[in-house]
Design an enzyme around this catalytic site. Structure first.
Site, PDB file in Angstrom:
ATOM      1  N   ASP A 270       0.834  -1.187   0.000  1.00  0.00           N
ATOM      2  CA  ASP A 270       0.000   0.000   0.000  1.00  0.00           C
ATOM      3  C   ASP A 270       0.882   1.255   0.000  1.00  0.00           C
ATOM      4  OD1 ASP A 270      -2.722   1.239   0.430  1.00  0.00           O
ATOM      5  OD2 ASP A 270      -1.748   1.950   2.253  1.00  0.00           O
ATOM      6  N   GLU A 326       1.755  -0.412  -5.059  1.00  0.00           N
ATOM      7  CA  GLU A 326       0.823   0.675  -5.361  1.00  0.00           C
ATOM      8  C   GLU A 326       1.717   1.906  -5.493  1.00  0.00           C
ATOM      9  OE1 GLU A 326      -3.380   2.457  -3.732  1.00  0.00           O
ATOM     10  OE2 GLU A 326      -1.784   2.202  -2.260  1.00  0.00           O
TER      11      GLU A 326
END
Length: 526
Positions: A270, A326
């Protein structure tokens, strides 16, 4: 027996020190964290943050892996399914013995096998506190929680309240339930990825609680300014100091543990761009062991060869698992197509999502860009020596519209979040097919179904690795809410009854398309 640490030292926030011997803090390396045992239920005296403690590991905790070994699929052959452990089976229509748990997922693995996915990407399963911003939601008449879990308390411990056992046996049973999920998924030919959040922790900014890292050594674990202020590249109050030597070794140790001990097959990072930023107290001697002339990097500067990414990419254990970035953060760094990759890192291709949405809804001028998407986005990945499979293609994910909402709403409808519709993304590249909302004419409904098939077809015939979001296979709706982080209710739950209703139509189409993709070797270019 449980344990915690007390650290003595200066409490001087103005220089980044938060030592407080009155606090019992968690060992960052604890293998299980014991706190409340039931998801969403307050602790003693309605405490949202009851005292937590660590499990003492024991050699007696034997788990029978039954000969399990990594599946090691070539990445080009994957079809990924992003899912939430609790949301997958918590709805009453799941009709299973242990809803909302690791065991619940095991009971429903055959659905994923039928759908044709061979990899599940679990939204955060590290220990977090779902009651972090617990509060009454007057709009729905229930309570807001941190449902998604992007706010880690401990990186080695599986989320105990996702297990049917809870804190029983000092957390050992929860660990074994997670292992059982991985083992049973592997038996069905399904790899298991984890969504990990090494960009920030649950301790927040200077007003946040002292739980673990802050009480152990705040100035090491967090990116700080000279007067102790917290850098906030995560948008969540603090930033993990990823490229500090101690912190990067911690991250490496953690990932190795999940691979060797828990048999996880890959990781999605993330806000991974934070892992490419220089640490606070950055200097060449500290990072590389020797001085470099002209080394004047300021805290948070993006690095072309980040030490952490370098170590992970060349680690003998992590080199054999899938690593997905990401490739952006909340500080404005956007690295899609440019993330430091050592030819093994893949990326969530956010540009694919935006272009495909624009083209299929009929926006002029996107045919050329759409053709590139079908071909694996060579403009992003070819020049750096990467392959089409380094692109993780997706149209929908946990944040944003579901597939059904993408063709049902022009505007977000987030009032249920209690923030006056001010939260969530305003630019969704969606099209409602002529009428807003669910109650529309038959002709609009038919067009929407056709558009959903167009999106799914595009995903399955594009070079690269397709990712499906949980519930999209039956047309799950969140009522136009594109930021459902706080809802432990029907909005985020997989509706098994709706899946059965759609099995003769859209779900069947999805199954046939995944089967087509698996059988068509030319869709997985090497």
């Amino acid at each position: 027996m449980l344990y915690g640490y007390k650290f003595d030292g200066n409490f001087s926030p103005e220089v980044g020190l938060y030592y407080d011997p009155s606090k019992i803090v968690l060992d960052p390396y604890a293998k299980s964290v014991i706190s409340r045992g039931e998801f969403g239920v307050l602790g003693h005296d309605d405490n949202r943050w009851p005292q937590m403690a660590c499990m003492i590991p024991t050699a007696e905790n034997k788990f029978d892996w039954e000969g399990d070994s990594p599946l090691k699929y070539p990445q080009r052959d994957l079809i990924i399914y992003e899912m939430h452990v609790r949301g997958f089976t918590q709805h009453e229509s799941s009709r299973i013995e242990f809803p909302g748990t690791y065991l619940g997922v095991v009971e429903k693995l055959d659905h994923l096998k039928e759908l044709g996915v061979n990899c599940i990407e679990l939204m955060p399963c590290h220990e977090f506190n779902e009651l972090e911003y617990y509060g009454y939601n007057s709009v729905l008449g229930d309570y807001k929680v941190n449902f998604w879990g992007y706010s880690t308390v401990n990186y080695f411990s599986p989320m105990t309240r996702y297990s049917s056992a809870g804190t029983r046996n000092c957390g050992l049973d929860a660990i074994n339930e997670f292992k059982l999920l991985v083992r049973e998924a592997h038996k069905r030919g399904i790899e298991v990825f984890m969504d990990v959040v090494f960009n920030h922790t649950a301790e927040g900014n200077e007003k946040g609680p002292i739980l673990s890292f802050r009480g152990v050594d705040n100035s090491i674990y967090y990116m700080l300014a000279p007067k102790g202020e917290f850098y906030n590249y995560s948008g969540c109050g603090n930033t993990f100091n990823c490229n500090h030597p101690i912190v990067r070794q911690f991250i490496l140790d953690c990932l190795r543990y999940w691979v060797t001990e828990m048999h996880v097959d890959g990781f999605r990072f993330d806000l991974a761009s934070i892992m490419t930023r220089s640490s606070s107290l950055w200097d060449a001697v500290n990072v590389f062991g020797s001085p470099i002339e002209g080394d004047l990097l300021t805290t948070g500067t993006p690095l072309s060869s980040p030490p952490l990414i370098d170590m992970m990419s060349n680690d003998p254990i992590l080199h054999d698992v899938k690593l997905i970035a990401e490739a952006w953060d909340a500080g404005g760094l956007y690295q899609v197509g440019m993330f430091p990759h050592w030819r093994i890192w893949s990326e969530w291709n956010g540009k694919y999502r935006d272009i495909v949405r624009q083209f299929i809804k009929g926006t002029d001028g996107f045919s050329g860009a759409f053709a590139e998407c079908l071909c694996g986005s060579p403009g992003l990945y070819q020049e750096g020596g990467r392959k089409p499979w380094n692109s993780i293609n997706f149209v929908c994910a946990h944040d944003g519209f579901t597939l059904a909402d993408l063709v049902t709403y022009n505007e977000k409808h987030n009032l249920a979040n209690g923030e006056d519709n001010n939260d969530g993304e305003n630019h969704n590249n969606s099209w409602n097919c002529g009428q807003e909302g669910e109650f529309v004419s038959i002709s609009v409904k038919k067009l929407r179904k056709r558009q959903m098939k167009n999106f799914f077809l595009c995903l399955m015939v594009s070079q690269g690795v397709p990712m499906i979001y949980m519930g999209d296979e039956y047309g799950h709706t969140k009522g136009g809410n594109n930021n459902t982080y706080c809802h432990d209710n029907y909005i985020n739950y997989f509706h098994w009854d709706k899946k059965e209703e759609s099995s003769s139509d859209f779900f069947r189409f999805c199954c046939l398309m995944t089967k087509f993709r698996h059988e068509c070797e030319s869709l997985g270019l090497k």
